[in-house]
Design a protein around this motif. Structure first.
Motif, PDB file in Angstrom:
ATOM      1  N   ASN A  97       0.850  -1.084   0.280  1.00 40.07           N
ATOM      2  CA  ASN A  97      -0.081   0.071  -0.005  1.00 40.07           C
ATOM      3  C   ASN A  97       0.929   1.038   0.158  1.00 40.07           C
ATOM      4  O   ASN A  97       0.538   2.477   0.737  1.00 40.07           O
ATOM      5  N   HIS A  98       2.073   1.116  -0.714  1.00 39.91           N
ATOM      6  CA  HIS A  98       2.891   2.374  -0.819  1.00 39.91           C
ATOM      7  C   HIS A  98       2.241   3.514  -1.477  1.00 39.91           C
ATOM      8  O   HIS A  98       1.246   3.696  -2.119  1.00 39.91           O
ATOM      9  N   ASP A  99       2.771   4.732  -0.983  1.00 36.38           N
ATOM     10  CA  ASP A  99       2.471   5.884  -1.365  1.00 36.38           C
ATOM     11  C   ASP A  99       0.992   6.272  -1.444  1.00 36.38           C
ATOM     12  O   ASP A  99       0.494   6.903  -2.097  1.00 36.38           O
ATOM     13  N   TRP A 103      -4.552  -0.909  -0.982  1.00 36.80           N
ATOM     14  CA  TRP A 103      -3.595  -2.105  -1.066  1.00 36.80           C
ATOM     15  C   TRP A 103      -3.654  -2.782  -2.432  1.00 36.80           C
ATOM     16  O   TRP A 103      -4.955  -2.772  -3.025  1.00 36.80           O
ATOM     17  N   HIS A 104      -2.729  -3.110  -3.080  1.00 33.24           N
ATOM     18  CA  HIS A 104      -2.717  -3.818  -4.495  1.00 33.24           C
ATOM     19  C   HIS A 104      -1.569  -4.887  -4.471  1.00 33.24           C
ATOM     20  O   HIS A 104      -0.936  -4.947  -3.535  1.00 33.24           O
ATOM     21  N   ILE A 105      -1.479  -5.631  -5.483  1.00 37.53           N
ATOM     22  CA  ILE A 105      -0.509  -6.335  -5.685  1.00 37.53           C
ATOM     23  C   ILE A 105       0.621  -5.847  -6.861  1.00 37.53           C
ATOM     24  O   ILE A 105       0.198  -5.194  -7.661  1.00 37.53           O
ATOM     25  N   HIS A 106       1.947  -5.997  -6.318  1.00 42.04           N
ATOM     26  CA  HIS A 106       3.074  -5.868  -7.349  1.00 42.04           C
ATOM     27  C   HIS A 106       3.382  -7.213  -7.795  1.00 42.04           C
ATOM     28  O   HIS A 106       3.772  -8.115  -6.952  1.00 42.04           O
ATOM     29  N   TYR A 107       3.564  -7.655  -9.067  1.00 45.06           N
ATOM     30  CA  TYR A 107       4.081  -8.782  -9.727  1.00 45.06           C
ATOM     31  C   TYR A 107       5.525  -8.823  -9.726  1.00 45.06           C
ATOM     32  O   TYR A 107       6.092 -10.034  -9.546  1.00 45.06           O
TER      33      TYR A 107
HETATM   34 ZN   LIG Z   1       2.158  -0.055  -6.691  1.00 48.57          ZN
END
Ligand SMILES: [Zn+2]
Ligand SMILES: [Zn+2]
Length: 191
Positions: A97-99, A103-107
């Motif tokens: 949940n950067h910046d 919340w999302h996924i980084h692959y």
């Molecule tokens: Zn991102």
């Protein structure tokens, strides 16, 4: 359509990236690392450290492979191309949940080189499109002198032109003429 907002964002970066290629617009829009750096800033690509000539070469190579997905003859071919891109990148899905983003996924693996970063993110976005059965939304502009690509996210899959200035204008002119014709037809009908 089962496409998330995150996938839409990745697809937007994908289209921008593919349209930097000489075959899309006549000249190389990512000729050096400074141009690549500007692309990273503009597209808000996170966790990219300093860029090298090798990074630039990797991105240019990746761009060609991603473009092939748009012209794949079958879903099997598209799937194979996507799998190859994603496999070479070595994905590491993780929640973040950067910046202040939700919340999302980084692959991509943490601080992966930009070539691997984009291969993981853009490859997965294409994977989601294929999985959703929406491959036909990956289009090439129908203007005769344009080789740019776009993703048609319109509800009825009716988009035909890219949003470059010339093609976008062409679309507006066509719409204007159509409106004029129907107004004239109405005037005639009203007699
Ligand atoms: Zn991102
Ligand atoms: Zn176009």
């Amino acid at each position: 359509m089962l496409i998330t907002h995150d996938t839409e964002c990745a697809l937007s970066i994908l289209v921008e990236l593919l349209n930097t290629a000489p075959e899309a617009c006549g000249s190389e829009q990512l000729p050096d690392t400074a141009a690549l750096d500007a692309f990273v800033v503009k597209q808000e690509i996170s966790e990219i450290d300093s860029l090298t000539a090798a990074d630039l070469a990797a991105v240019q190579l990746l761009r060609g492979r991603l473009r092939e997905v748009f012209s794949a003859r079958s879903t099997e071919d598209a799937a194979e191309l996507v799998n190859a891109v994603v496999a070479a990148a070595g994905t590491t899905p993780r929640l973040t949940n950067h910046d202040h983003h939700d919340w999302h996924i980084h692959y991509f693996a943490p601080h992966a080189a930009i070539g691997d970063h984009l291969a993981a993110e853009l490859g997965m976005a294409l994977a989601f499109i294929v999985m959703a059965g929406e491959r036909e939304r990956l289009r090439r502009c129908e203007a005769p002198d344009c080789e740019r690509v776009f993703v048609d996210l319109s509800r009825n899959r009716s988009r035909r032109y890219c949003d470059s200035r010339t093609c976008g204008n062409r679309l507006h002119v066509a719409a204007y003429r159509a409106r004029q014709r129907s107004a004239e037809a109405e005037a005639v009908a009203a007699g």
